[in-house]
Design an enzyme around this catalytic site. Structure first.
Site, short mmCIF file in Angstrom:
data_model
loop_
_atom_site.label_atom_id
_atom_site.label_comp_id
_atom_site.label_asym_id
_atom_site.label_seq_id
_atom_site.Cartn_x
_atom_site.Cartn_y
_atom_site.Cartn_z
N LYS A 23 0.84 -1.27 0.17
CA LYS A 23 0.15 -0.02 -0.12
C LYS A 23 0.77 1.29 -0.03
O LYS A 23 0.61 2.17 -0.71
CB LYS A 23 -0.87 0.00 1.10
CG LYS A 23 -1.60 1.37 1.41
CD LYS A 23 -2.66 1.25 2.67
CE LYS A 23 -1.94 1.48 3.91
NZ LYS A 23 -1.53 2.84 4.34
N ASN A 24 2.08 1.17 1.02
CA ASN A 24 2.64 2.47 1.02
C ASN A 24 3.48 2.79 -0.13
O ASN A 24 4.36 3.74 -0.09
CB ASN A 24 3.32 2.61 2.30
CG ASN A 24 2.35 2.69 3.64
OD1 ASN A 24 1.02 3.16 3.35
ND2 ASN A 24 2.33 2.55 4.80
N CYS A 119 -5.46 8.77 9.62
CA CYS A 119 -5.88 8.08 10.93
C CYS A 119 -5.63 9.00 12.07
O CYS A 119 -4.90 9.93 12.00
CB CYS A 119 -5.02 6.74 11.29
SG CYS A 119 -4.77 5.51 10.09
N ARG A 124 0.01 14.26 12.75
CA ARG A 124 0.57 14.24 11.60
C ARG A 124 0.72 15.59 10.76
O ARG A 124 0.18 16.11 9.97
CB ARG A 124 -0.68 13.59 10.64
CG ARG A 124 -1.21 12.55 11.26
CD ARG A 124 -0.38 11.18 11.24
NE ARG A 124 0.25 10.62 10.28
CZ ARG A 124 -0.62 9.45 9.69
NH1 ARG A 124 -1.58 8.89 9.94
NH2 ARG A 124 0.13 8.88 8.61
N ASP A 307 3.66 0.28 12.21
CA ASP A 307 2.53 -0.34 11.56
C ASP A 307 2.38 -1.96 11.97
O ASP A 307 1.31 -2.16 11.63
CB ASP A 307 2.63 -0.23 9.88
CG ASP A 307 2.49 1.10 9.43
OD1 ASP A 307 2.94 1.34 8.21
OD2 ASP A 307 2.47 2.07 10.39
N ARG A 399 -9.31 -0.41 3.83
CA ARG A 399 -8.45 0.48 3.54
C ARG A 399 -7.08 0.07 2.94
O ARG A 399 -6.26 0.38 2.14
CB ARG A 399 -8.24 1.95 4.42
CG ARG A 399 -9.29 2.83 4.36
CD ARG A 399 -8.68 3.71 5.62
NE ARG A 399 -7.68 4.29 5.02
CZ ARG A 399 -6.58 5.01 5.98
NH1 ARG A 399 -7.07 5.13 7.26
NH2 ARG A 399 -5.50 5.45 5.53
C1 EPZ Z 1 3.84 6.79 6.37
O1 EPZ Z 1 3.11 7.68 7.08
C2 EPZ Z 1 3.02 5.76 6.21
N1 EPZ Z 1 1.79 6.06 5.33
C3 EPZ Z 1 2.36 5.21 7.68
O2 EPZ Z 1 1.65 3.99 7.45
C4 EPZ Z 1 3.66 4.81 8.42
O3 EPZ Z 1 3.09 4.37 9.68
C5 EPZ Z 1 4.80 5.89 8.80
O4 EPZ Z 1 5.01 6.40 7.34
C6 EPZ Z 1 5.90 5.66 9.50
O5 EPZ Z 1 6.47 4.61 8.99
C7 EPZ Z 1 2.23 6.08 4.03
O6 EPZ Z 1 3.40 5.48 3.60
C8 EPZ Z 1 0.87 6.44 3.25
P1 EPZ Z 1 6.06 10.07 8.92
P2 EPZ Z 1 3.77 9.28 7.19
O7 EPZ Z 1 6.19 11.26 8.39
O8 EPZ Z 1 4.80 9.68 6.11
C9 EPZ Z 1 6.40 13.05 12.32
C10 EPZ Z 1 -0.12 2.60 7.59
O9 EPZ Z 1 -0.68 2.14 8.72
N2 EPZ Z 1 6.44 14.05 11.53
O10 EPZ Z 1 7.27 9.12 8.61
O11 EPZ Z 1 2.75 10.15 7.46
C11 EPZ Z 1 4.62 12.36 12.75
O12 EPZ Z 1 4.07 13.02 13.44
C12 EPZ Z 1 0.24 4.00 7.46
O13 EPZ Z 1 0.02 2.27 6.50
C13 EPZ Z 1 6.44 15.28 11.84
O14 EPZ Z 1 7.02 15.58 12.93
O15 EPZ Z 1 4.90 9.14 8.54
C14 EPZ Z 1 5.37 11.18 13.11
O16 EPZ Z 1 4.88 11.08 14.42
C15 EPZ Z 1 0.04 4.78 9.04
N3 EPZ Z 1 6.80 16.15 10.78
C16 EPZ Z 1 6.42 10.81 12.74
O17 EPZ Z 1 7.02 11.96 11.83
C17 EPZ Z 1 6.78 16.03 9.44
O18 EPZ Z 1 6.60 16.97 8.76
C18 EPZ Z 1 6.50 9.64 11.51
O19 EPZ Z 1 5.65 10.24 10.62
C19 EPZ Z 1 6.32 14.80 9.07
C20 EPZ Z 1 6.16 13.70 10.13
#
Ligand code: EPZ
Length: 416
Positions: A23-24, A119, A124, A307, A399
């Site tokens: 998916k990702n 979610c 986020r 995840d 989803r």
């Molecule tokens: C991706 O989300 C995945 N989604 C998520 O999978 C996954 O849990 C996550 O990466 C971590 O591996 C997709 O790829 C579509 P992050 P993403 O930016 O990119 C903080 C699932 O179940 N952060 O790595 O949104 C954020 O708050 C989903 O398949 C900032 O602080 O994750 C979080 O605490 C859920 N500032 C941490 O980083 C930013 O600008 C990780 O977020 C961006 C993120």
């Protein structure tokens, strides 16, 4: 719409299940494909709700899509420009809608992106995304729930990510791919889906080096040419079915996996006592007669994936002792605890730490999926529980899990 999944527990799972495309990886490749001239064909794309929403968003910005007879998805941006604004209606359903930011800035040097939904596992934020595109020269304003970005004189730059954010790494990589000059992303995310994006962009003529390490170097190019590309298998879906075998007391072979992507997941499942071995074309998982308590810390790849945290929590609810789970990636990913407690689990949450005290039995109950992976974990708990578990808001599960009812039924589960 409200959808419900009902599981009659107590049946060990036996047989083979094939992991679908990730998916990702699929979601980010769908966004990146708008940067290509011509028709992109994506193979191995799972037919899940999030992909369908991404298709709606592509169509809403006048990008043509169609499912081909061989199961691949064709994505064809118009020869002229695309509509540079994603709609709030669609974007609020899907966090990955924010990935159009980098793709549009790469191709159109302009983007109007609705601040995403997704979610409720945390706030986020997008501060790192914005820090990155600004470093490359984008002017950014955030008004009325939209990000307005213009990058008429963008040029390559060095960006340090305070946290190895997956989405921020992807957005900066996509913008940099078509921004003149060299860009360097430091402390980049190293997930396999990042490598898949880099390979996809390079197949289109991009010049990206170092994906999968914490330093990614990108040489901007003028044009990217559409290609045909097969998406990597879903390591989280595969891990979910591995836990299904362990929690139900069965033996399952998960096919279509890339072993290195699963190392952290295999290691922790083995620590609970399950037998895991690579076999021809997949991974065999055989439940042990007791589930050993273990400690888990979620971390960016190659650490244990956030995840898979809820799924492991479900398994450890039946452990022979206490387990400690620390969630280091999201600030609010223990929503499932109250639902598992309705099934008889004994879990104590203190901030980012959950202490799971194993119990002998879980009991079927009416529960609610709060996010995609929590929903999947409730399915796992339902497989092991005595009696019937009714999971509401099951839409969350659909989803991200292609044909989950069929796949579980084929393994002997009683699901409807
Ligand atoms: C991706 O989300 C995945 N989604 C998520 O999978 C996954 O849990 C996550 O990466 C971590 O591996 C997709 O790829 C579509 P992050 P993403 O930016 O990119 C903080 C699932 O179940 N952060 O790595 O949104 C954020 O708050 C989903 O398949 C900032 O602080 O994750 C979080 O605490 C859920 N500032 C941490 O980083 C930013 O600008 C990780 O977020 C961006 C993120």
């Amino acid at each position: 719409m409200k959808e419900t999944l009902i599981i009659e527990g107590g049946t060990p799972l036996f047989g083979r299940v094939r992991a679908s495309g990730a998916k990702n990886a699929g979601l980010v490749l769908m966004a990146a494909s708008i940067m290509a001239d011509g028709e992109t064909i994506l193979d191995n794309l799972p037919r899940i709700r999030d992909v369908e929403v991404m298709i709606d968003i592509l169509n809403s910005i006048n990008v043509d899509t169609c499912w081909k007879d061989d199961g691949s998805l064709s994505i064809h941006p118009p020869a002229g420009g695309i509509n540079k604004q994603t709609s709030y209606e669609l974007a609020k359903q899907l966090r990955a809608s924010n990935l159009f930011l980098g793709a549009m800035l790469g191709r159109e040097k302009e983007a109007i992106i609705s601040l995403p939904g997704g979610c409720d596992i945390g706030s986020r934020p997008m501060d790192l995304h914005i820090k990155g595109i600004q470093a490359l020269g984008a002017e950014v304003a955030i008004e009325h729930g939209y990000i307005y970005a213009r990058a008429k004189n963008a040029s390559g730059a060095r960006v340090y990510l305070d946290f190895p954010s997956v989405g921020a790494t992807e957005n900066i990589m996509m913008m940099a791919a078509m921004t003149p000059g060299q860009s360097i992303i430091e402390n980049a995310a190293k997930e396999p889906e990042i490598v898949d994006l880099a390979n996809f962009l390079n197949s289109m003529g991009g010049r990206i080096r170092g994906a999968g390490t914490d330093i990614i170097k990108i040489e901007g190019v003028q044009q990217l040419k559409a290609c045909r590309y097969a998406i990597i298998p879903d390591r989280i879906e595969a891990g979910t079915y591995m836990v299904a075998a362990a929690i139900s007391g069965g033996e399952v072979i998960v096919e279509n996996i890339i072993p290195t992507h699963l190392h952290p997941i295999v290691a922790k499942i083995q620590e609970t006592g399950a037998y895991v071995r690579e076999v021809e074309g997949g991974l065999l998982v055989r439940a042990s007669d007791k589930i050993l308590p273990i400690d888990i810390k979620t971390l960016p790849y190659p650490g244990f994936p956030t995840d898979m945290q809820s799924q492991m929590m479900a398994l450890l609810c039946l452990g022979e002792g206490s387990s400690v789970i620390v969630e280091n990636v999201f600030e609010n990913r223990f929503q499932i605890v109250d639902e598992l407690k309705r099934m008889g689990a004994s879990i104590k949450v203190e901030g980012h730490t959950a202490v799971v005290k194993g119990v002998k039995t879980l009991y079927g109950a009416r529960v609610k999926a709060t996010d995609l992976r929590a929903g999947a974990a409730l399915v796992l708990a339902g497989l092991a529980a005595q009696g019937e578990t009714i999971i509401e808001n099951a839409t969350h599960i659909f989803r991200g899990y292609e044909n989950i009812r069929q796949k579980l039924t084929n393994l002997g589960a009683k699901v409807r």
